[in-house]
Structure formats: structure tokens, C-alpha cells
Design a protein around this motif. Structure first.
Motif, PDB file in Angstrom:
ATOM      1  N   HIS A 120      74.882  68.353  17.703  1.00 54.40           N
ATOM      2  CA  HIS A 120      75.048  69.675  17.818  1.00 54.40           C
ATOM      3  C   HIS A 120      73.824  70.093  18.327  1.00 54.40           C
ATOM      4  CE1 HIS A 120      72.935  70.081  14.178  1.00 54.40           C
ATOM      5  NE2 HIS A 120      72.647  70.985  14.655  1.00 54.40           N
ATOM      6  N   ALA A 121      73.772  71.295  19.088  1.00 49.69           N
ATOM      7  CA  ALA A 121      72.436  71.871  19.455  1.00 49.69           C
ATOM      8  C   ALA A 121      72.773  73.622  19.472  1.00 49.69           C
ATOM      9  CB  ALA A 121      72.182  71.594  20.875  1.00 49.69           C
ATOM     10  N   TRP A 122      71.534  74.244  19.156  1.00 46.51           N
ATOM     11  CA  TRP A 122      71.475  75.614  19.098  1.00 46.51           C
ATOM     12  C   TRP A 122      70.905  76.321  20.446  1.00 46.51           C
ATOM     13  CZ3 TRP A 122      73.863  78.653  15.512  1.00 46.51           C
ATOM     14  CH2 TRP A 122      74.301  78.176  14.545  1.00 46.51           C
ATOM     15  N   VAL A 123      71.439  77.245  21.146  1.00 44.90           N
ATOM     16  CA  VAL A 123      70.764  77.680  22.254  1.00 44.90           C
ATOM     17  C   VAL A 123      70.631  79.341  22.051  1.00 44.90           C
ATOM     18  CG1 VAL A 123      73.147  77.848  23.292  1.00 44.90           C
ATOM     19  CG2 VAL A 123      71.004  78.135  24.748  1.00 44.90           C
ATOM     20  N   TRP A 124      69.392  79.802  22.539  1.00 42.15           N
ATOM     21  CA  TRP A 124      69.290  81.306  22.451  1.00 42.15           C
ATOM     22  C   TRP A 124      68.086  81.740  23.563  1.00 42.15           C
ATOM     23  CZ3 TRP A 124      67.145  77.642  19.274  1.00 42.15           C
ATOM     24  CH2 TRP A 124      65.783  77.894  18.864  1.00 42.15           C
ATOM     25  N   LEU A 125      68.082  82.962  23.893  1.00 41.10           N
ATOM     26  CA  LEU A 125      67.336  83.483  24.833  1.00 41.10           C
ATOM     27  C   LEU A 125      65.974  84.065  23.768  1.00 41.10           C
ATOM     28  CD1 LEU A 125      69.903  85.618  26.736  1.00 41.10           C
ATOM     29  CD2 LEU A 125      68.548  83.403  27.192  1.00 41.10           C
ATOM     30  N   ASP A 126      66.021  85.402  23.438  1.00 41.62           N
ATOM     31  CA  ASP A 126      64.864  85.962  22.853  1.00 41.62           C
ATOM     32  C   ASP A 126      64.861  85.943  21.467  1.00 41.62           C
ATOM     33  OD1 ASP A 126      63.835  86.467  25.605  1.00 41.62           O
ATOM     34  OD2 ASP A 126      64.988  88.397  25.192  1.00 41.62           O
ATOM     35  N   ASN A 127      65.966  85.933  20.765  1.00 40.19           N
ATOM     36  CA  ASN A 127      66.166  86.352  19.335  1.00 40.19           C
ATOM     37  C   ASN A 127      66.691  85.114  18.723  1.00 40.19           C
ATOM     38  OD1 ASN A 127      66.696  86.938  16.616  1.00 40.19           O
ATOM     39  ND2 ASN A 127      67.727  88.920  17.291  1.00 40.19           N
ATOM     40  N   PRO A 128      66.349  84.262  17.941  1.00 42.19           N
ATOM     41  CA  PRO A 128      66.935  83.098  17.320  1.00 42.19           C
ATOM     42  C   PRO A 128      68.091  83.540  16.330  1.00 42.19           C
ATOM     43  CG  PRO A 128      64.792  83.344  16.524  1.00 42.19           C
ATOM     44  CD  PRO A 128      64.869  84.110  17.690  1.00 42.19           C
ATOM     45  N   ALA A 129      67.999  84.782  15.865  1.00 35.37           N
ATOM     46  CA  ALA A 129      69.080  85.196  15.246  1.00 35.37           C
ATOM     47  C   ALA A 129      70.505  85.277  16.040  1.00 35.37           C
ATOM     48  CB  ALA A 129      68.862  86.558  14.513  1.00 35.37           C
ATOM     49  N   GLU A 130      70.530  85.411  17.155  1.00 36.71           N
ATOM     50  CA  GLU A 130      71.714  85.391  18.245  1.00 36.71           C
ATOM     51  C   GLU A 130      71.844  84.287  18.740  1.00 36.71           C
ATOM     52  OE1 GLU A 130      70.451  88.492  20.767  1.00 36.71           O
ATOM     53  OE2 GLU A 130      70.501  90.031  19.305  1.00 36.71           O
ATOM     54  N   ALA A 131      71.362  82.999  18.201  1.00 36.20           N
ATOM     55  CA  ALA A 131      71.562  81.615  18.675  1.00 36.20           C
ATOM     56  C   ALA A 131      73.034  81.331  18.804  1.00 36.20           C
ATOM     57  CB  ALA A 131      70.646  80.625  17.976  1.00 36.20           C
ATOM     58  N   GLU A 132      73.596  80.397  19.825  1.00 37.34           N
ATOM     59  CA  GLU A 132      75.142  80.135  19.438  1.00 37.34           C
ATOM     60  C   GLU A 132      74.752  78.480  19.326  1.00 37.34           C
ATOM     61  OE1 GLU A 132      77.927  81.407  20.208  1.00 37.34           O
ATOM     62  OE2 GLU A 132      77.567  83.264  21.363  1.00 37.34           O
ATOM     63  N   ARG A 133      75.876  77.909  18.390  1.00 41.76           N
ATOM     64  CA  ARG A 133      75.619  76.618  18.194  1.00 41.76           C
ATOM     65  C   ARG A 133      76.728  75.947  19.183  1.00 41.76           C
ATOM     66  NH1 ARG A 133      77.858  73.162  13.042  1.00 41.76           N
ATOM     67  NH2 ARG A 133      76.419  71.789  13.066  1.00 41.76           N
ATOM     68  N   LEU A 134      76.260  74.810  19.866  1.00 46.38           N
ATOM     69  CA  LEU A 134      77.073  74.097  20.817  1.00 46.38           C
ATOM     70  C   LEU A 134      77.556  72.565  19.927  1.00 46.38           C
ATOM     71  CD1 LEU A 134      74.959  74.381  24.057  1.00 46.38           C
ATOM     72  CD2 LEU A 134      76.894  75.869  23.151  1.00 46.38           C
ATOM     73  N   LEU A 135      78.929  72.470  20.139  1.00 41.76           N
ATOM     74  CA  LEU A 135      79.505  71.411  19.533  1.00 41.76           C
ATOM     75  C   LEU A 135      79.877  70.400  20.795  1.00 41.76           C
ATOM     76  CD1 LEU A 135      81.467  72.891  16.453  1.00 41.76           C
ATOM     77  CD2 LEU A 135      79.431  71.737  16.264  1.00 41.76           C
ATOM     78  N   PRO A 136      80.238  69.169  20.468  1.00 39.36           N
ATOM     79  CA  PRO A 136      80.677  68.633  21.512  1.00 39.36           C
ATOM     80  C   PRO A 136      81.766  69.071  22.407  1.00 39.36           C
ATOM     81  CG  PRO A 136      80.298  67.047  19.651  1.00 39.36           C
ATOM     82  CD  PRO A 136      80.215  68.673  19.172  1.00 39.36           C
ATOM     83  N   GLY A 137      81.205  68.854  23.759  1.00 41.47           N
ATOM     84  CA  GLY A 137      82.466  69.622  24.948  1.00 41.47           C
ATOM     85  C   GLY A 137      81.932  71.029  25.098  1.00 41.47           C
ATOM     86  N   ASP A 138      81.274  71.834  24.286  1.00 40.80           N
ATOM     87  CA  ASP A 138      81.014  73.080  24.550  1.00 40.80           C
ATOM     88  C   ASP A 138      79.935  73.331  25.705  1.00 40.80           C
ATOM     89  OD1 ASP A 138      82.320  73.926  22.566  1.00 40.80           O
ATOM     90  OD2 ASP A 138      80.814  74.507  21.185  1.00 40.80           O
TER      91      ASP A 138
END
Length: 299
Positions: free
Chosen positions: A46-64
Motif C-alpha cells: 500500500h501507499a498513502w498519497v496526499w497534497l498539503d494535509n496528511p489528514a486528507e491522505a488517500e490509501r492506495l491498495l493494489p490496482g488503485d
């Protein structure tokens, strides 16, 4: 003609996969906002991706798939923590774990796109700052990501050509997926889905130099002139002739930036009887003559 295809071709989209990474936690990197359009997908872990605010990060799972529009830096990490993130130069200079089967290892791909000129910018402006697409296992997007991952697993002759073509497909699928369910999709994209208005739009894109009239376009759309004009303006926010003029001037700016055609040739390709007629229209809409505009853009 597929109008989305026409926009993408004229945007001269150029893609390049710039990383396939195998990493074990803790890890993180920051990617600059100068990248016009970034694509990220997780193959394993998995990986987390976000812009300015880590509290709004989206978790990426395989295929996302995460799509990030340039302008602001964005971050990828095993946890949504800025403290883990180094610059992308530091991240790739440090190297990565080469064993994708190592415990807790994550495998992810990063790609980048460059889209040129007004057409490319109009495509990017229609996208949100960050979009996460979660395709099903049988979705075309999932299949293309799997092909890219397989191609990157080992070096092979012609690999860059294969990757470029796969990224072309991926970009089209991403644009289609993002526009289909978005209220912010370009008006031309929504209108092109209308069987009647779509025919008029296609005609103007196929033959921008033709001296189109509203009755001709209405006839192509199998509508009365008043009904066609009313429906077109409701769908696109401008009259058919305003749309045609805007499209012609968009093409003209693309030709001017390329620097390969004379003003007379550009005038002919964009439906104007002479360079003077073209220059007058260009100045009226853009504010400066086309020759001066080309000099300012070329710097």
C-alpha cells in the motif's frame, strides 16, 4: 472523430514512466508541483498519497490509481506523515529494495505526463487536484496497470515504446473515468455524448476551416435551427459560432506555438479568408496580434 481523442492528439501528450519502486517501511517522497500530471499506482502492499494535509491522505491498495494535477507538491509514503518524505531526487538516489517478495515490501509505479498548449491545459483544468480511481479486477484500467508492471519487471528491447503506448492508453482511460462521473467535466465532453449535438461538434472538429453556418449544423443534428441553437447554447454555454471561433483560435495558438506555419497558412487552416481577417479576429479575442503573441510565447 472521437472528440476526446482529438483533444489528446492536439495536446501532444507525452508520457514517461520514471520509476518502479520496491521499498520497505519507513519510506516517503515528495514530488514537485512542476509535474503537470502524475499517475501513481500500487502493485503490491500500500501507499498513502496526499497534497498539503496528511489528514486528507488517500490509501492506495493494489490496482488503485491516483492522478495528481501539477501546481502543488504532493507526497507518497507508507504512512501519512510528512516527516517520512524526502525529495524525489534523494529517494531515487538512495536506491530501493530489489526484492519485491521481501516482508512488508511495497511495489508502486510513478508516471508523469506533459500536455502542451491550450488544449492540454483545458484537459488538465477539468480534473480535480487529486483523483483516486479504484477500478475493479476486470476493469480496463486494472489490466493496463498490470501490463505496465509486467513490462517494467525486466528490461527488454523496445521497452520505452511499449511503455509510451501503454501510458497513452492509461491517460485516455483516466480522462474517460474522471469525466464520466464528474459535474466538472468539460462542456464539450458532455455535449459530445448527445447523439445530435455530438454530430455538430464532430463536424466542426473535423473541418474547422469550413464556412459552417448554424442551419448546416442544425441539419447535421437533425434539429430545427432554433432548437439546435437553443440546445447547443444550453449545453455548452455559448452559441455554435462562438464555439467554432474559440476552437479555431485554440488551433491557431497551437500552430503559432509550433512555429511551422506562416500566418497565411494558419489563416487558411482555421477558416479565414486572409491573414488580415485572421489577425483581426485573433486580436479582437486575444488582445494582441498573432505575430506578437507568438514572439511573447516563444520568449
Amino acid at each position: 472523430m472521437d472528440i476526446l481523442h482529438d483533444y489528446l492528439v492536439r495536446a501532444r501528450a507525452a508520457g514517461a514512466v520514471f520509476a518502479r519502486s520496491v521499498v520497505r517501511p519507513p519510506w516517503g517522497l515528495t514530488l514537485p508541483g512542476s509535474i503537470q500530471l502524475s499517475l501513481h499506482t500500487v502493485v503490491r502492499g500500500h501507499a498513502w498519497v496526499w497534497l498539503d494535509n496528511p489528514a486528507e491522505a488517500e490509501r492506495l491498495l493494489p490496482g488503485d490509481l491516483a492522478v495528481v494535477v501539477g501546481g502543488r507538491d504532493h507526497h507518497l509514503a507508507d504512512e501519512p506523515s510528512p516527516d517520512r518524505c524526502v525529495t524525489h531526487e534523494q529517494f531515487w538516489a538512495a536506491g530501493a529494495d530489489e526484492d519485491p517478495d521481501a516482508p512488508h515490501a511495497a511495489v508502486f509505479l510513478c508516471g508523469a505526463y506533459r500536455l502542451a498548449g491550450d488544449v492540454g491545459q483545458s484537459l488538465i483544468r477539468a480534473l480535480p487536484p487529486m483523483l483516486v480511481i479504484r477500478p475493479s479486477a476486470h476493469d480496463h484500467l486494472h489490466g493496463v496497470v498490470s501490463l505496465i508492471s509486467s513490462e517494467l519487471a525486466q528490461s527488454a528491447p523496445g521497452q520505452q515504446t511499449v511503455l509510451d503506448r501503454l501510458l497513452d492508453v492509461l491517460l485516455v482511460l483516466v480522462m474517460r473515468a474522471s469525466y464520466q462521473d464528474s459535474s466538472d467535466a468539460p462542456s464539450w465532453y458532455r455535449a459530445a455524448q448527445d447523439p445530435r449535438l455530438g454530430r455538430a461538434l464532430q463536424a466542426m472538429h473535423e473541418e474547422p476551416a469550413r464556412s459552417w453556418t448554424v442551419p448546416e449544423l442544425a441539419n447535421l443534428s437533425a434539429m430545427s435551427r432554433p432548437s439546435f441553437a437553443r440546445n447547443f447554447e444550453r449545453a455548452l454555454g455559448q452559441t455554435p459560432m462562438q464555439y467554432l471561433t474559440d476552437w479555431r483560435l485554440t488551433l491557431a495558438r497551437e500552430y503559432l506555438m509550433a512555429g511551422e506555419l506562416t500566418l497565411e497558412q494558419i489563416a487558411r487552416r482555421t477558416g479565414y479568408s486572409s491573414p488580415n481577417a485572421f489577425a483581426a479576429t485573433f486580436r479582437r479575442h486575444v488582445g494582441i496580434p498573432p505575430g506578437r503573441w507568438r514572439q511573447e510565447v516563444s520568449g
